[in-house]
Motif scaffolding. Structure first.
Motif, PDB file in Angstrom:
ATOM      1  N   PHE A 129     -28.548  22.222  23.168  1.00 46.03           N
ATOM      2  CA  PHE A 129     -28.401  22.484  21.719  1.00 46.03           C
ATOM      3  C   PHE A 129     -27.113  22.187  20.856  1.00 46.03           C
ATOM      4  O   PHE A 129     -26.409  22.805  21.014  1.00 46.03           O
ATOM      5  CB  PHE A 129     -28.489  22.994  20.868  1.00 46.03           C
ATOM      6  N   SER A 130     -26.491  20.366  20.874  1.00 41.82           N
ATOM      7  CA  SER A 130     -25.590  20.237  20.734  1.00 41.82           C
ATOM      8  C   SER A 130     -25.589  19.387  19.459  1.00 41.82           C
ATOM      9  O   SER A 130     -26.663  18.467  19.702  1.00 41.82           O
ATOM     10  CB  SER A 130     -24.456  19.351  21.333  1.00 41.82           C
ATOM     11  N   LEU A 131     -24.394  19.256  18.205  1.00 35.34           N
ATOM     12  CA  LEU A 131     -25.315  17.938  16.977  1.00 35.34           C
ATOM     13  C   LEU A 131     -24.963  16.977  17.251  1.00 35.34           C
ATOM     14  O   LEU A 131     -25.512  16.335  16.541  1.00 35.34           O
ATOM     15  CB  LEU A 131     -23.631  18.902  15.766  1.00 35.34           C
TER      16      LEU A 131
ATOM     17  N   PHE B 207     -28.313  15.054  17.887  1.00 41.78           N
ATOM     18  CA  PHE B 207     -29.149  15.211  17.089  1.00 41.78           C
ATOM     19  C   PHE B 207     -28.903  14.497  15.588  1.00 41.78           C
ATOM     20  O   PHE B 207     -29.070  13.967  14.581  1.00 41.78           O
ATOM     21  CB  PHE B 207     -29.836  16.625  16.475  1.00 41.78           C
TER      22      PHE B 207
END
Lengths: 286, 85
Positions: free
Chosen positions: B65-67, B70
């Motif tokens: 979950f890292s910007l 995505f």
């Protein structure tokens, strides 16, 4: 089509009174539908769609009852004081209200997300409903909780510009005495209850007709819903194209889901009419 | 055609469908910042995560979950290629 009458009602359950709204159809038909709301923030986001659906169905010929579980909405108590065991009792009380106070002969249920799952599980205790409409039921509670964890991770990722600790988010999610469920305080017993839900491993013995409605971006039913339908006696799974309104804030027309639901109810009535007239039914439900 | 080149139109299709975007999938460029171009918020990003799992059979771990993961179609394609089952 004339607008249905709407009346605030009180539903007795376990020494308290639940807040409800009864949408009385102008039709003479003695049939009704109990609405089972989803959980926590999803209930809030879905409120308008549930109201508009109740109005639409009551404007045809189904009396509808929307109600708030204990600790939710306008019913008494605090959210973290209650959980699924009490909410199953509340669903039972709502079904009883429809038959006794409202005098209805045929009573079905329309549930969304965890509300749909709880409606099925309430039916396991006793035969409450003559049919069930399940909008995006939670089939697997563990995955539902995992999705909540993912939402928490995404929120932390997007808002904590200084860098966030995924381990901390996970720790809070899995081990805290009170789980932050999208801003709602969920007790450990409720989290554990949800975690054990697995409708495919332990399918409810629901012999009455069931519609499972897959709501999303594709005109295609997901595998888990097909499988759930196959494991039940008289269930059909269909798809409706609509944004996941239980996750959205804003105006979303419920027309696609109302249309699919009304269509299925009409088919059910045709089936019932043929059955009571002794005619063979050509309708297949799977 | 490389695996990444095959994946990218599918990723764009998934994003357009799941976010109900009013653009054609091919209008999304491989390098544009999705967050900025399509006002992606946490709710939309969750839809993309679910789409990755359902359509591309990847299971996201906490560390994923890292910007950055995505931010663009290219990055999403790289992520899928490295992680799909």
């Amino acid at each position: 089509m004339e607008k249905a009458l709407e009346q605030v009602v009180e539903i007795s359950t376990d020494g308290t009174s639940l807040h409800g709204v009864y949408h009385q159809s102008r039709s003479e038909a003695k049939q009704g539908i109990v609405f089972c709301d989803p959980f926590a923030e999803e209930k809030k986001c879905a409120h308008r769609v549930m109201v508009e659906t109740a109005r639409a169905l009551a404007a045809s010929e189904f009396n509808c009852l929307r109600f708030d579980y204990r600790g939710c909405g306008d019913s008494p108590g605090h959210f973290d004081q209650f959980g699924p065991p009490q909410w199953l009792e509340d669903i039972t009380a709502a079904a009883a209200y429809m038959r006794s106070h409202a005098g209805l002969e045929t009573v079905g249920v329309l549930g969304l997300r965890l509300g749909a799952t709880m409606a099925l599980l309430a039916q396991r205790e006793q035969q409450l409903f003559d049919f069930a409409i399940l909008w995006e039921p939670i089939v697997n509670g563990h995955r539902y909780l995992k999705a909540n964890l993912q939402r928490s991770l995404i929120k932390a990722m997007m808002t904590d510009t200084g860098g966030f600790s995924a381990a901390e988010v996970r720790q809070n999610h899995l081990q805290a005495a009170v789980l932050d469920f999208d801003g709602y305080a969920v007790s450990a017993p409720t989290r554990d209850w949800i975690d054990t839900v697995d409708l495919l491993a332990d399918p409810p013995d629901f012999s009455a007709p069931v519609l499972i409605l897959n709501i999303g971006s594709r005109d295609q039913v997901r595998g888990e819903y097909q499988e759930l339908a196959e494991r039940m006696t008289d269930a059909t799974a269909r798809a409706a194209i609509l944004e996941p309104f239980w996750n959205r804030i804003g105006l979303i027309s419920p027309q696609p889901v109302v249309e699919q639901t009304a269509l299925w109810l009409a088919e059910l009535q045709v089936q019932h009419t043929k059955h009571t007239a002794g005619m063979p039914s050509n309708t297949t439900t799977k | 055609m490389s695996e990444a080149a095959e994946l990218k139109p599918q990723i764009k299709q998934m994003i357009v469908e799941r976010l109900f975007l009013e653009v054609e999938p091919e209008q999304i460029s491989d390098e544009e910042n999705l967050m900025e171009a399509y006002d992606i918020d946490s709710v939309n990003l969750f839809e993309i995560v679910v789409g990755l799992e359902e359509v591309f059979d990847v299971s996201l771990e906490d560390a994923d979950f890292s910007l950055e993961t995505f931010s663009t179609v290219n990055n999403i394609a790289d992520y899928i290629l490295q992680n799909r089952g």
